[in-house]
Design a protein around this motif. Structure first.
Motif, mmCIF file in Angstrom:
data_model
loop_
_atom_site.group_PDB
_atom_site.id
_atom_site.type_symbol
_atom_site.label_atom_id
_atom_site.label_comp_id
_atom_site.label_asym_id
_atom_site.label_seq_id
_atom_site.Cartn_x
_atom_site.Cartn_y
_atom_site.Cartn_z
ATOM 1 N N HIS A 29 53.130 47.467 41.132
ATOM 2 C CA HIS A 29 52.830 46.801 42.280
ATOM 3 C C HIS A 29 52.796 47.753 43.592
ATOM 4 C CE1 HIS A 29 53.620 43.329 44.946
ATOM 5 N NE2 HIS A 29 54.912 43.794 45.300
ATOM 6 N N ARG A 30 53.776 48.750 43.426
ATOM 7 C CA ARG A 30 53.857 49.635 44.471
ATOM 8 C C ARG A 30 52.643 50.443 44.651
ATOM 9 N NH1 ARG A 30 59.324 50.722 42.102
ATOM 10 N NH2 ARG A 30 58.301 52.500 41.201
ATOM 11 N N SER A 31 52.179 50.914 43.660
ATOM 12 C CA SER A 31 50.753 51.689 43.743
ATOM 13 C C SER A 31 49.544 50.673 44.397
ATOM 14 C CB SER A 31 50.351 51.947 42.231
ATOM 15 O OG SER A 31 51.277 53.118 41.711
ATOM 16 N N GLY A 47 48.737 44.234 46.165
ATOM 17 C CA GLY A 47 49.699 44.205 45.161
ATOM 18 C C GLY A 47 49.488 43.763 43.893
ATOM 19 N N PHE A 48 50.343 43.436 42.727
ATOM 20 C CA PHE A 48 50.182 43.300 41.648
ATOM 21 C C PHE A 48 51.155 42.109 41.086
ATOM 22 C CE2 PHE A 48 50.916 43.852 36.967
ATOM 23 C CZ PHE A 48 49.741 43.609 36.331
ATOM 24 N N THR A 55 47.375 38.930 45.551
ATOM 25 C CA THR A 55 46.058 39.217 45.566
ATOM 26 C C THR A 55 45.260 38.864 44.249
ATOM 27 O OG1 THR A 55 44.032 40.800 46.110
ATOM 28 C CG2 THR A 55 45.957 41.578 44.778
ATOM 29 N N GLY A 56 43.823 38.436 44.319
ATOM 30 C CA GLY A 56 43.271 38.021 43.219
ATOM 31 C C GLY A 56 43.306 36.344 42.861
ATOM 32 N N VAL A 89 38.914 49.031 47.382
ATOM 33 C CA VAL A 89 39.810 47.994 46.855
ATOM 34 C C VAL A 89 39.283 47.449 45.465
ATOM 35 C CG1 VAL A 89 38.516 46.263 48.051
ATOM 36 C CG2 VAL A 89 40.955 45.854 47.314
ATOM 37 N N GLU A 90 37.929 47.758 45.429
ATOM 38 C CA GLU A 90 37.503 47.273 44.022
ATOM 39 C C GLU A 90 37.955 48.265 42.938
ATOM 40 O OE1 GLU A 90 33.288 45.848 43.564
ATOM 41 O OE2 GLU A 90 32.998 46.052 45.961
ATOM 42 N N ARG A 91 37.759 49.697 43.355
ATOM 43 C CA ARG A 91 38.326 50.579 42.459
ATOM 44 C C ARG A 91 39.610 50.445 42.119
ATOM 45 N NH1 ARG A 91 36.484 55.152 40.324
ATOM 46 N NH2 ARG A 91 38.152 56.671 39.467
#
Length: 397
Positions: free
Chosen positions: A112-114, A120-121, A179-180, A364-366
């Motif tokens: 999530h930090r990365s 985010g995650f 996100t997502g 952002v896709e990568r």
């Protein structure tokens, strides 16, 4: 299915799947969902993903797979007693952790930090990505092609994500929606502001019940605490005192198991009793009325809910934040962060991952592809990749 309560989810009323699958002569739609989840690659990987204690520490500690099976069993028990659809409750319970990273919540925090610069995650959204996009077993489509009701349950088993006005709700108030979430293929809108089915709510509370009882067991196995640690703990304390009084000369391992099984039984009985009253008082008469009831209907009684919070506080201070747990947690967070940074910096990912994340795609896709790859790793595979990239292996001991 005539024995189901009127407010249970009926497979014949499902909104269906994104891709037509044709009827099955032997299984309901929710049974098919359950079977697809069990046969997925992501489900098998749970065997080598951390629950609380890292994978290397011993084969008798719970991992994500054993935890998931325990949640599933508890969910079925509650659903059966409340005349809900056991198969849907089981399917949601079996899939609720499919989006978890290696190294448990430590890996999730690190990822999530990365991913913070890229939205985010969130492990619930990641679970949906797994079952709708990343599993690639079928000839005709990506994903497992699950029913709308199972997808809804995966996303919202912990409650709505937004309020009626579409603003982030609950734990999403501070950071916003993950996100997502707007990129999940389903046959119909997953309705972020409504509650999920009672079966999804059952899966959520089954997760809490399993965590509490089994983390005590694993903490005792790890030698972090002894049974006396919980003599005065909320929820567990009265049961520990009861077992010690009834079986003072029994081996501590057997005492521990007796405490664990009594905790699970009484928590389940409390949920069934209180939830039955909540459902009756709400007067819901269909699965749709459950969604618009405006509150969670499957829950502990107020007294047990308060005790459960107190027990979690004890587990947090004596187990989850102990140096024995935190030392490998810090190491594992560093592993995940360094892996993510390496792949974002150009280090090659194997197979289809490297091909998908080739040159010419947006950053952002990568990042999303890298997050998918890292989140899907087992603990051992993450360590193997770390050694390949950095010629070093973390010492978790």
């Amino acid at each position: 299915m005539s024995q189901l309560a009127p407010y249970a989810s009926k497979p014949e009323d499902t909104l269906g799947r994104l891709h037509g699958a044709g009827p099955s002569p032997t299984r309901s739609e929710f049974q098919r969902d359950r079977d697809r989840i069990i046969h997925s690659t992501a489900f098998r990987r749970l065997q080598h993903k951390t629950q609380v204690f890292l994978h290397h520490e011993g084969r008798h500690f719970r991992n994500r797979l054993t935890h998931t099976l325990e949640v599933s069993q508890i969910a079925r028990s509650i659903a059966r007693s409340l005349r809900l659809n056991e198969d849907l409750a089981e399917a949601i319970a079996l899939s609720h952790d499919l989006g978890h990273t290696p190294f448990g919540h430590a890996g999730e925090r690190a990822l999530h930090r990365s991913m913070a610069p890229y939205g985010g995650f969130d492990h619930n959204v990641q679970a949906l990505r797994v079952v709708t996009r990343l599993e690639n077993r079928y000839a005709e489509h990506d994903g497992l092609n699950l029913t709308w009701e199972t997808l809804e349950g995966i996303l919202k088993h912990n409650g709505p994500l937004t309020n009626a006005k579409g603003h982030p709700d609950g734990r999403y108030v501070e950071e916003g929606l993950p996100t997502g979430i707007d990129d999940i293929p389903a046959i119909a809108d997953l309705r972020l502001s409504s509650h999920a089915s009672l079966e999804a709510q059952v899966a959520a509370i089954a997760d809490d019940i399993a965590y509490n009882a089994h983390d005590i067991d694993d903490a005792l196995r790890a030698g972090l605490v002894d049974l006396d640690t919980f003599l005065d703990a909320p929820m567990a304390g009265p049961i520990v005192q009861e077992v010690k009084a009834l079986y003072p000369h029994v081996d501590p391992k057997r005492q521990t198991h007796e405490v664990q099984r009594r905790m699970i039984t009484r928590a389940i009985e409390d949920v069934i009793s209180y939830s039955a009253r909540m459902v009756e008082t709400s007067a819901v008469q269909s699965a749709e009325e459950v969604r618009i009831a405006g509150k969670t209907l499957i829950s502990f009684s107020p007294a047990v809910a308060e005790a459960e919070k107190g027990l979690k506080a004890v587990l947090y201070s004596r187990v989850y934040r102990s140096e024995t747990v935190m030392r490998p947690v810090r190491e594992s967070e560093a592993v995940v962060e360094r892996l993510f940074a390496a792949y974002m910096g150009g280090s090659e990912m194997p197979g289809r991952w490297g091909q998908t994340a080739g040159s010419g795609i947006a950053l952002v896709e990568r990042a999303r592809i890298v997050a998918d790859f890292v989140a899907g790793m087992t603990d051992p595979y993450a360590l193997d990749e770390y050694q390949r990239l950095f010629d070093a292996r973390p010492d978790f001991r």
